[in-house]
Design a protein around this motif. Sequence first.
Motif, PDB file in Angstrom:
ATOM      1  N   ILE A 233      10.922  30.273  -6.779  1.00  0.00           N
ATOM      2  CA  ILE A 233       9.780  29.139  -6.807  1.00  0.00           C
ATOM      3  C   ILE A 233      10.796  27.396  -5.880  1.00  0.00           C
ATOM      4  CG2 ILE A 233       8.781  27.799  -8.669  1.00  0.00           C
ATOM      5  CD1 ILE A 233       9.747  30.563 -10.672  1.00  0.00           C
ATOM      6  N   ILE A 237       8.991  26.030  -3.671  1.00  0.00           N
ATOM      7  CA  ILE A 237       8.237  24.852  -3.827  1.00  0.00           C
ATOM      8  C   ILE A 237       9.516  23.499  -2.597  1.00  0.00           C
ATOM      9  CG2 ILE A 237       7.013  25.896  -5.584  1.00  0.00           C
ATOM     10  CD1 ILE A 237       8.866  24.164  -7.529  1.00  0.00           C
ATOM     11  N   PHE A 245      12.581  24.585 -17.191  1.00  0.00           N
ATOM     12  CA  PHE A 245      11.706  25.296 -17.488  1.00  0.00           C
ATOM     13  C   PHE A 245      11.825  26.994 -17.616  1.00  0.00           C
ATOM     14  CE2 PHE A 245       9.921  27.037 -13.691  1.00  0.00           C
ATOM     15  CZ  PHE A 245       8.678  27.050 -13.743  1.00  0.00           C
ATOM     16  N   PHE A 250      10.170  27.274 -23.490  1.00  0.00           N
ATOM     17  CA  PHE A 250       8.871  26.601 -22.501  1.00  0.00           C
ATOM     18  C   PHE A 250       8.002  27.077 -22.890  1.00  0.00           C
ATOM     19  CE2 PHE A 250       7.285  26.641 -18.123  1.00  0.00           C
ATOM     20  CZ  PHE A 250       7.397  26.002 -17.740  1.00  0.00           C
ATOM     21  N   HIS A 254       3.711  26.753 -23.747  1.00  0.00           N
ATOM     22  CA  HIS A 254       2.814  26.762 -23.420  1.00  0.00           C
ATOM     23  C   HIS A 254       1.957  27.435 -23.375  1.00  0.00           C
ATOM     24  CE1 HIS A 254       5.423  24.170 -20.287  1.00  0.00           C
ATOM     25  NE2 HIS A 254       3.826  23.714 -19.510  1.00  0.00           N
TER      26      HIS A 254
ATOM     27  N   GLY B 167       5.107  29.141  -8.370  1.00  0.00           N
ATOM     28  CA  GLY B 167       4.980  27.731  -8.623  1.00  0.00           C
ATOM     29  C   GLY B 167       5.780  27.465 -10.328  1.00  0.00           C
ATOM     30  N   ILE B 168       5.539  26.410 -10.142  1.00  0.00           N
ATOM     31  CA  ILE B 168       5.643  25.895 -11.941  1.00  0.00           C
ATOM     32  C   ILE B 168       4.818  25.977 -12.403  1.00  0.00           C
ATOM     33  CG2 ILE B 168       6.337  23.687 -13.310  1.00  0.00           C
ATOM     34  CD1 ILE B 168       8.557  22.729 -10.998  1.00  0.00           C
ATOM     35  N   GLU B 171       3.402  29.362 -13.791  1.00  0.00           N
ATOM     36  CA  GLU B 171       4.530  30.113 -14.904  1.00  0.00           C
ATOM     37  C   GLU B 171       4.132  28.945 -15.803  1.00  0.00           C
ATOM     38  OE1 GLU B 171       7.136  32.019 -14.538  1.00  0.00           O
ATOM     39  OE2 GLU B 171       6.004  32.648 -12.424  1.00  0.00           O
ATOM     40  N   GLU B 172       4.133  27.807 -15.871  1.00  0.00           N
ATOM     41  CA  GLU B 172       3.212  27.328 -16.845  1.00  0.00           C
ATOM     42  C   GLU B 172       2.111  27.566 -17.800  1.00  0.00           C
ATOM     43  OE1 GLU B 172       5.212  22.789 -16.371  1.00  0.00           O
ATOM     44  OE2 GLU B 172       2.796  22.918 -15.512  1.00  0.00           O
TER      45      GLU B 172
END
Lengths: 294, 323
Positions: A233, A237, A245, A250, A254, B167-168, B171-172
């Motif tokens: 990741i 990015i 994270f 986390f 979510h 990417g962030i 994943e979120e």
Amino acid sequence: MEWFRKNKERLVRQEKKTIPDGIWTKCTSCGEIVYGRELERLLWVCPACHYHFQIRYNQYIALLLDDGKLDEFDASLSSVDPLHFEDRISYPERISKTQQKTGINDAIICGIGRIDGRTISFGVMDFSFIGGSMGSVVGEKVARAIERSLDRRIPLVLISCSGGARMQEGIYSLMQMAKTCVLLAELREAKIPYISVLTNPTTGGVTASFASLGDVIVAEPQALVGFAGPRVIRQTIRQELPEGFQSSEFIRDHGFLDIIAPRAELRKTLSLLLEYMCGPQAGIHQSLKEGPAT
Amino acid sequence: MNTGLYIDFEKPVIELEKRIDEMRELATDENLELGREIRLLEHKLKKLREETFSRLTRWQRIQLARHPLRPYAAEYIELMTTDYIALHGDRAFADDRALIGGFAKLDELPVMVIGQQKGRTTKEKLAHNFGMCHPEGYRKALRLMRLAARFGRPILILIDTPGAFPGIGAEERGQAEAIARNIRDMAQLETPIVVVVIGEGASGGALGVGIGDRVLMLENSWYSVIGPEACAAILWKDHPNPVEKAPDAAEALRPTAQDVKEFGIIDDVLAEPLGGAHRDPETQALTIKKAVLARFQELSALPVVELIRQRHEKYRKMGKFSE
């Protein structure tokens, strides 16, 4: 000048230890030095920072199952080399070396056990076997564990710990995601409960298949859980990842995880969940009619 | 085909084609000499094409699968179907444009068509995120597939992705859960599903829309647990530039349509025009359409219970091990 020369033979490369042994162990997270016996008593959880050390399959069996006993099935399943895959060493050589080192045939142990007297189909992954990677053997053993649940109408509990699919088995390992998920569809239709337990780390193809499909999903604290690895990741990015994270906390925040259970409470948590999801299904009407026991 | 977009090993063929085209422009009926030379060069071109394209290495096939001119899902939908009506959104978060789909007609047959879309220009590439889905893409796909199943429409899926997006946000929003759920729920869809890998089939990103009663691959497509570059980065981690080793990783992974067919993972390989799908998209679209319609016809003969039973059995059997 003989004294000046370094004795090279003494420089033995140290295996990186994920499983604590010896007398004193340094916590990989906070650096606290813990006495081995004490660590064992604390179920390999750091007393200072509550970091959960990675433990092996037999330790989970001892921790979770009645009498610390698993009636193992499919122990003889072993990898073949369908791609004739060569990296630094050939795949068959890697397998046989790992089998000797770990004392197990592949990255998951499955069988029948009990939690508080309730019979379950149980599987536990072991990271020390090629990073807990899923190839045909892991996929097949998970599939058979699901089938044992279906055949005997007993709940399924799987403890995941995996870096993902096993690259050396190519497309076959990818298809283990399909195989396990298709069988979980049958389990779901049969209304048989499945509890997925995530431990550090659970990533890649295992997260993107059976590990994410539990009726209830439980994780140990601070475990790394995700689809893509943090390194990939970061490279994609090109920015730093937020604090915490892809941790258990986390993914719970979510909405992808029900419960974070410290290792000491894992057995109790599983037992209670099984009680809620198994047992006689009288239905709400009947249990209300009968009223509370007096 | 003079667009300046080609890959290295195509270059001699492209240059010869260009030369012939130029000579044709100069040629007149009177100039017999030139006419004869053109015929000679055309003969040479035919041989060169065959030499270049008939024995492709795995790496060359992967390059063709990623060819800058290779037809993408949207072009096939355009060429193969009529009355396409695009549908949007996962009804939860967003409309992921890396995944397109909607109702369409294959000849007279109403179907749901879903495709991973890469995008040609820089602007399109960004809009479609290079064909890399976020969770909302997988959820959108599942929504469309359920819609199709509810109204008895068969599903056609065109796979073309370098992977699910790492990417962030992905994943979120549960990339892993989205893929896992799709795999599980596609197993239960009460309608025939035909999957065609038209370009790249990278790992979970492909499998997340990849469960089907029949899975086909174009001749120069690939399908693997990991891409050759990522594999090379693991195998040659001490190498100063592991990407250079991607061709070796491609050999090790055996990801071509021919390999995957030999492994018994897919049902059929669909021929491409000599030199690749981009050399004749119309013909390629027709090949796909014919193959897909034949599979739908075959599958429509099965009662739904049997269809699903066979689908489960197909995936249950996958894997190689000793006991």
